[in-house]
Each structure stands twice: as structure tokens, then as C-alpha cells.
Scaffold this motif. Sequence first.
Motif, short mmCIF file in Angstrom:
data_model
loop_
_atom_site.label_atom_id
_atom_site.label_comp_id
_atom_site.label_asym_id
_atom_site.label_seq_id
_atom_site.Cartn_x
_atom_site.Cartn_y
_atom_site.Cartn_z
N SER A 109 0.84 -1.20 0.00
CA SER A 109 0.00 0.00 0.00
C SER A 109 0.87 1.25 0.00
CB SER A 109 -0.92 0.00 1.22
OG SER A 109 -0.14 -0.07 2.39
N ASP A 110 2.17 1.08 0.27
CA ASP A 110 3.11 2.20 0.27
C ASP A 110 4.51 1.61 0.40
OD1 ASP A 110 4.16 4.73 0.24
OD2 ASP A 110 3.29 5.37 2.15
N TYR A 111 5.53 2.43 0.21
CA TYR A 111 6.89 1.96 0.44
C TYR A 111 7.32 2.36 1.84
CZ TYR A 111 7.30 0.98 -4.55
OH TYR A 111 7.12 0.47 -5.80
N ASP A 119 6.13 7.41 3.12
CA ASP A 119 4.93 8.15 3.51
C ASP A 119 4.14 8.73 2.33
OD1 ASP A 119 5.54 7.62 6.13
OD2 ASP A 119 6.82 9.38 6.32
N GLY A 120 3.76 7.86 1.44
CA GLY A 120 2.89 8.29 0.34
C GLY A 120 3.63 8.96 -0.80
N GLY A 176 5.89 7.51 -2.68
CA GLY A 176 6.40 6.48 -3.60
C GLY A 176 5.93 6.71 -5.02
N HIS A 181 0.95 4.63 -6.63
CA HIS A 181 -0.45 4.26 -6.43
C HIS A 181 -1.38 5.29 -7.07
CE1 HIS A 181 1.53 1.70 -3.45
NE2 HIS A 181 0.48 0.91 -3.58
#
Length: 543
Positions: free
Chosen positions: A398-400, A404-405, A407, A410
Motif C-alpha cells: 500500500s506504500d513503500y 509516507d505516500g 512512492g 499508487h
Amino acid sequence: MHGLIMESELLISSILRHADANFADREIVSVTVDNPLHRYTYGDCFRRARQLANALDKLGLSRGDRVATLAWNDYRHLEAYYAIGGAGYVCHTVNPRLFPEQIVYIINHAEDKWVFVDLLVLPLIEQIADQLNAVEGIVVMTDDAHMPETSLENVRSYESLIVDESDEYEWPELDERSAMALCYTSGTTGNPKGVLYHHRSQILHAYAAVMPDVMGLSSFDCVLPVVPLFHVNAWGVPYAAVMTGCKLVLPGPKMGDGETLYQLMEGEEVTISLGVPTVWLGLLQYAKDSGKKLNTLQRTVIGGAAVPEMMIRQFRDDHDVDVIQGWGMTEMSPLGTVSTPKAGTEDLDADEMITLKAKAGRSICGVEMRIVNDDGEALPWDGAAYGALQVRGPWVCSDYFKLDGEGGAHTDDGWFETGDVATIDPMGYMAITDRTKDVIKSGGEWISSIDVENTAMGHDAVSEAAVIGVPHPKWSERPLLIIIRANGAELTREEMLGWLEGKIAKWWIPDDVVFVDEIPHTATGKIKKIELRKQFADYDLPD
Ligand code: AMP
């Protein structure tokens, strides 16, 4: 209204408990640096994993702390998998074949507290130890008798760490979403990114992997994972094979050697093996040169890069072995698709079946996929439309780790951008045509480098082939075919171009062919197209 079912967290320690109760006598055979053929049972493995868990608790680690391993496939590494994750820490498998700078970056980014290293990897750690910021100590995966002299501080042998520990251990009842393993992507550009798996994702992934239409594992199987334990959890084998009670054969540092693999497979009666295409080239070549047949092997799972048709055919014709192509990613634990037949494919003839198996395959229940155009609109599953491949599911990241978003992988509606370009046919079989960044665009149209490579590989005189786009004044890019000839074989540019004619679209035929001795690969066996593009950036294509 909730259902009335017991609350039971999905934890990897539950696999271990199940296997201990049901398959304690099952064998695990390993090649290690300090022992050419080590044998013991699941029962021994879990006893030692409990000893290791006790030892880890005394190292002053806190829940969620990362413990790195830099090691080949053997029994101590398997024990570490279960002990570290099961006890509530995170098993961070690091690929020892990466460049030292990358290893330093990865270990520091993960803030690993302890590092477990194979004897062969110790010199590498000695070289970089003073740059590892959070590391408090090193465990060398051997016994005291084999411990070499070392300049490192706080270092001890694995056996001395566990020898005095109790083999009783209460595996903690963790939240199933607790992190338990960490892998960094092999990343051909930029810094590697960490994918943090939790217990739940790995258990669901293991249930999926053993299904008859996926790997079809059972306790009658003997599994040899050539895929390293540091390459996306060896594609889930340490959980899936142990869950079903397969005999395990772990090839240690010998995984690239065709002869050793052959002997292990025959000697231990291996029924299923897994690895990237390059390792099978070595095994098939060894079998061909020595006139030997694989007698017990029934199937191979091949993935991590496109599988040439020639390889599927050779396994079938020479060894009666069924190839299952798999596609997936570090970000997907890794399984996404497999090329197993399904109802409706019964009437395919032998050649059509090879064509089907040369596709990346159909999605495994749990992974949803779609292909989209540049505007993000879903494209039809007609086997012709190419698009960016996106996936979602309970074992997709859902993320790396620590990004913290940021990546950037997505979509706003919750899909993961794989970075692959693919078609999907009406039966649901997906075929990868390229990585987004490797796509060759000629006159505004895409050329599939993978299709051209596979067709070239079908020629007997070709050992390996790679296709890249090189700048062209009229078409913006044209394909260049780079070939390693098979041992002692003769092949000219004209013969190669003649071979491709009629097998691929006319305008896909490369403008030139160059013969080389070596094609660069990443540490996980993928062709380094970036490096090839650099190498041939100024290449003059003939008119
Ligand atoms: P990794 O995370 O290192 O396992 O790399 C994942 C990438 O490997 C995918 O995004 C694909 O580009 C490539 N890959 C994996 N399996 C296949 C396959 N069967 N055919 C073509 N490419 C593949």
C-alpha cells in the motif's frame, strides 16, 4: 452484524506449529559453506528456530526492529526467517550480490539492528561495517569451528548464539498486520525502495501459492527453490512449502551452477523447482552437453523475467517437465499471475499450449488486474490493446517503507502501478510486452522488445538476446538486437534477421544485430536495459 467465528490472527508462527504437528519428520536438505550436504527434519528446524527466538529476545531488540540477513538458501537462513518474524521482529533479507554502496544504503535506510551473514559474505560486511549506522552486532551463520579471524566488533557465530538457549518458546500473539519481513526492490534506477510485508499478507499469499492452479504443492512434493531467500521471500516458498509439508532442498551458494543443481535434483528426487530464466539456461545447457535427463522433476515455476518459448519447449521435449510461468513483483509478495491452463484450453494443440505458457498468465484469486491507457481509462481484454498494468489485492503493497505516500506508485482510486506494459486476452491471460521505461516507440507505435527477444531466443545458435531502442532520425527509435551466441555456434546478422522474418511484424524486425560476449544483468537476473542503452547510445544504425 459480525459473523460468529473465532478471532484468530493469521501469523507465520501458526504455519510452524501446524508443520511441527503434522510433518515433523519431513526432511530439509541444504548445501552450506561449512557442510556440502546438511540434512535434518522440520522438527529439528523448528526446535532451533525456538532457540534462536529466545536468543533474539536477549539481544535487546524491540518489537518491529529490523534484523538483516545476507545469506544464501540454507537451513540456518530458514530458521532465521521463522524466528525473526515469528518473535515479532522484521526479517530484512538483503541481496549480497548488490553493490556495497547499495547494501550500505539499504541497511541504513532500514535501520537494521543486527545483521546475520553467511561466511562467504563476511568479507563484504568487514568492508562496509563502519558505515552501518544502527547495527549493534553481527552473527556469522556458521559454528565456532568455522569462524574466521575478523576485524569486526561484537561478532559471534550462529551456533554459539543459540547453543545454550531453551528450545521452548511461546510465539507471541501478534496483531496479524504486524510487519514481519522487508525486501528492497532491485531498482534499476534511483534508490531501492522497501516493501514491508505483514503476517496476514504472507499467510494469504501462501494459501494462494499452494492452490492446484498455482504451484499445486502437497506433502508428496520435494521443492528446490533456486530463487534466493533474499528475492521476495523466495516467492513465498518458505511459507507455502512448509505449510504443505514438502521436502525442502536448499542449494546454498551453488544456485547458479547447472551441474550441482542437476545432481541435487536427481539425488533428492526433486519434483518442483523455482527460479529466474537465467538459472535454467545453465541447467538445460548442462543436461544437453552431458546427455542427461531430469528424471524426477515434474514442473518448474519460472518468473522474474520473460520466459522464452524455447525454454518451455526444451523442458517439455527433453525432460517431460511442465513450465509454469509466473509474473509478480517485490511489491506483490510477489505472486500476481501464473500461466497454468484452465477449463476451455483443453483443445489447444501442443504448440498452442506453448504459446499460452509463454504468457505471464492469469491472475491468482486475490490479485485483481487492469490495463489502462495514458488517460487512466481501462482497456479491453482483447489480447491486442496494450496498456499500463495496475493491480490491487491483500498482498500488494500500500506504500513503500518510510516514503509516507511519496512512492508515486499508487493511483487515486487505490491501484498499484506495476510499471509494466501488458495485453490481456479474452481468457484472462496477461502478457508483458515491456517495462514502461524500456518501451521502444518507433514512429509512434510500440514494439514489444520481449516478443522480439523471445523469437530470437528460439534460434538454436542463440544463448541470450536483448532488444533496446536506439535513436533514429526518422522513426525516433528503432530496435537493435544484441545477442550472445550459444557455445561454439556460428550465426551471422543476415541469418538472424532471416530467422525473424515472418515470425514477428515486419516493422518490428531490428535494424541491426550485434554479437557480444556478455549481457549485463541485475542482481536478480534481469537484463540491465539501462546499461545496454548507455553502451549503445551512439550506435549508428545502417540505412
Ligand atoms: P522484482 O520486483 O525484482 O521481482 O521485479 C518485478 C518485475 O520483473 C516485474 O514488474 C516485471 O517487469 C518483471 N517480471 C517478473 N516476472 C515476469 C514475467 N514472467 N515476464 C516478464 N517480466 C516479468
